[in-house]
Write an enzyme that holds these catalytic residues in place. Sequence first.
Site, short mmCIF file in Angstrom:
data_model
loop_
_atom_site.label_atom_id
_atom_site.label_comp_id
_atom_site.label_asym_id
_atom_site.label_seq_id
_atom_site.Cartn_x
_atom_site.Cartn_y
_atom_site.Cartn_z
CG ASP A 155 -108.41 -17.65 -11.96
OD1 ASP A 155 -107.51 -17.83 -11.11
OD2 ASP A 155 -108.51 -18.35 -12.97
N PRO B 38 -109.46 -25.23 -26.04
CG PRO B 38 -109.42 -26.14 -28.18
CD PRO B 38 -110.16 -26.20 -26.89
#
Length: 859
Positions: A661, A549
Amino acid sequence: MSVDIKNPVVNFPFFLFFLLFSCVSHFCHAIDTIRQGESIRDGGETLISQGEIFELGFFSPGNSTFRYVGIWYYKTEGSPVVWVANRDAPISDRNGVLRIGENGNLVVLDGNNSIVWTSNASVQSSNTVAILLVTGNLVLSSIGSMGDTTKAYWQSFDHPTDTFLPGMRVLVSTVMGENHAFRSWKSANDPSPGDFSMGIDPFGSPQIVIWNQTRRMWRSGQWTGVVFTGVPNMTSLARYLYGFKISPLNEDGSIYLSYVLSNASCLLRFRIGWDGKEEQLKWEDGLGKNWTVVQSEPSNDCELYNFCGNFGVCDVSKSRKCHCPQGFQPKFPDQWNRGDWSGGCQRRTELQCKRKPSDAGGSGKQDGFKGFKCMKLPDFGKVESPGDSKTCSEKCMANCSCNAYAYITGIGCIIWNGDLIDVQHFDNGGNLMFLRLPQSELGSGKMISNLVIAIIVVAGLCFLCITVWLLWRFKRNMKVKGEVCSSIPTFNESKSKEFSTDLSVSAELVIDGSQVNGPELPLCNFQCVAAATNNFSEEKKLGQGGFGPVYKGELPGGQQIAVKRLEGRSGQGIEEFKNEIILIAKLQHRNLVRLLGCCIQGEERMLIYEYMPNKSLDRFLFDKTKQALLDWGKRFAIIEGIARGLLYLHRDSRLRIIHRDLKASNILLDAEMTPKISDFGMARIFGSNQYEATTVRVVGTYGYMSPEYAMEGLFSIKSDVYSFGVILLEIVSGRKNTSFRSSDHTSLIGYAWDLWNENKPMELIDPAIRNSCNPNEVMKCIHVGMLCVQDSAALRPKMESWRKSPAQSRLTSVAGIFVLFHLLDKVKTSRSQDWLIKEDFIFGQSFQSHYTYDYDLMT
Ligand SMILES: *[C@@H]1O[C@H](CO)[C@@H](O)[C@H](O)[C@H]1NC(C)=O
Ligand SMILES: *[C@@H]1O[C@H](CO)[C@@H](O)[C@H](O)[C@H]1NC(C)=O
Ligand SMILES: *[C@@H]1O[C@H](CO)[C@@H](O)[C@H](O)[C@H]1NC(C)=O
Ligand SMILES: *[C@@H]1O[C@H](CO)[C@@H](O)[C@H](O)[C@H]1NC(C)=O
Ligand SMILES: *[C@@H]1O[C@H](CO)[C@@H](O)[C@H](O)[C@H]1NC(C)=O
Ligand SMILES: *[C@@H]1O[C@H](CO)[C@@H](O)[C@H](O)[C@H]1NC(C)=O
Ligand SMILES: *[C@@H]1O[C@H](CO)[C@@H](O)[C@H](O)[C@H]1NC(C)=O
Ligand SMILES: *[C@@H]1O[C@H](CO)[C@@H](O)[C@H](O)[C@H]1NC(C)=O
């Protein structure tokens, strides 16, 4: 009080008065300036700064009956006073007046109209005005330059009392010497100057000092440009990231210390109390609605100046706080044993250099140095000209009066001639200091035991190595074909035991044998991050990344941060974590997200970034309600920013980096919508002459991966260029590459290609920006995007240099095209017909189409 409306005649004067009064009081609350002829009277009249932060007027402190003119916080609990004008000339009744006198200066008059205080500046204009600024600064200037602090005749920030406010500047000048800039009140009821002062000792490397009259009571330790060496908590992120700045040298040799708030809407102040305690207070706007003490000095006995005497070392965690360092003994043992440390310590054996050759043992070996970790460095150090740690040691050795040296990043070499004063040992933080000792005290007696330990350690290491090697071989034989692991860095949290419990800035993060952190990448402690994120509470959660998270946090100074917390101990996540630290710690660019620190404690692995209020690009681009917020101008700036960031990664940084990415959700936007490339977990470093590599583990995001990477695991700078092309087309079209599955086209790229072939590329443009866009620019962007997404990597342009062949100007690079865009704005009128792109590009080899396009950039 009730107004009888049945009898309006009787009440009319009262009503008028009421109207007038409310008007006056309303007027008073709206003003922050006084002009010539206007005045502030005792009894309710005040100035209130813009934003209703500060108020200026008459007040009585505590239960005193005397009246003073001061500035205080307008709305906060207790209305703390930050400045007093007539601190040593109180007014005994309530008839005082503050006004601008005939000579243009501010004056405070008592009931007899005699001056009790004046700003006493040399004023060149008779028409002056004073304004109470939102910072709490009362500024007297001519009407024309009202509020301009650089042209002020006088300002309260130059004459502070006991409070240091953000925005104030404190002179640091070796010519002027110690600057006792802030002086405490005498008591809670008496603002007249007390015994305690706070200010700057400019010698050596500047430090903050608190004095009791003229005697030092506390000092912050030398300024390294980032932290004060003697405040161990400053190494934690909380103190490090915001706050103190020392301005560059002025022409007159003076510099200024100031404090800059990262969030201007925070209320923060430093105050030297009448009890001699310095406090940093912050206004808590949440439930507390009160001032909280963020930090306070001196906070324990060891912080008191030279608590353990000369050469004594204070350690707050020990029950007997003071000890003498190795080679030293108490000067007055009886006194020392009774707990009176003031006598300090002295050498057990004289230094070799001090002994005369005729003395017994005078022919001994040269003195040496012993390093002590986690020290608060002594006072009165002399900063030597630049050099390294070795020349520093030589410099100290060359002069017999030198007792210690330290080499500190940000300051350089410091040597101490004479006694060592005010030394502490911290549990964590602090610096490495080398103490000069005669050879006999350097622990030759311990040599043998050290040798034994060394042998055991070496033997143990050998055993471990052999075991690991055997295991590795075993595993290798088991696997038919495994991934090459040798490039994965080894992770060594810290070399020393002292640091490993609670890492702080001076700890070293060693990866692959080189230290990656330094003052620019602090390690910070877990408690501090937990406090900033409200103990990782759900409402602070920003989102969920691939490896854990992400939370939003706020530091005591108001700086907002984003904290990525690694979940569990998945081997993969750890690898990404290391990768990210290694890479991003070395990269600095406007268009790359900045890593502010990292945290490694026990099982916890966290990365701390600057917080991006506008989240990521995809949240705007693919959200129908927000699309319109990004007009063409903004989008073009974003495209350019990403191109610059990528150009830096591919060419301009010290390393050649393939991001692997790139996607819209990895482009973060700051408050000004500046794009920042983030998430370097999968990035790879290439050597300067390596151009491609293969991997068995293809990671990335569907829709942004180039064909050769997705199919063969082959990646290179050209695979990033492909992803860039996809983002570019997405920005122009406002549609996700992968949102086309149900339609006739397999992807945005196919759709764009068809439109291009049908000669209607403008239909690709996002309807939300059709009106705001510049067709010429959009066309160029679509063109560049299509060049980037060609199937053949060889045909895609590079982000780097652009070539111009002698026959025709031929652009083969994205960056080149952007450079050209800007050039074109300038040379539009110069009619250089040479600026032509004639570009062949092949898209989708499966289509077997070949397309030539004459592209005139001058149109
Ligand atoms: C105010 O005066 C009273 C009585 O003299 C005293 O007890 C009290 O401490 C004073 N308050 C402050 C803030 O000094
Ligand atoms: C004003 O002057 C009178 C007489 O000189 C003196 O008694 C009084 O204390 C003064 N008032 C103030 C507020 O200074
Ligand atoms: C004003 O300043 C001058 C010198 O700058 C000084 O001599 C004088 O005493 C000051 N006056 C007051 C009232 O402080
Ligand atoms: C300040 O110094 C005086 C002596 O000069 C001493 O009595 C007093 O205790 C000191 N105050 C503090 C808070 O250390
Ligand atoms: C440093 O911070 C820790 C916790 O964050 C606190 O317990 C400690 O008292 C602080 N030390 C000083 C000297 O302020
Ligand atoms: C600044 O602080 C205020 C209140 O403390 C907060 O509401 C605001 O979001 C902060 N702004 C930024 C840019 O951090
Ligand atoms: C605010 O803090 C001060 C000192 O810590 C305390 O005396 C006061 O009661 C507090 N006020 C409120 C409203 O909590
Ligand atoms: C050694 O240092 C002292 C103190 O700074 C200085 O007075 C002396 O001249 C130095 N001696 C030499 C030989 O440099």
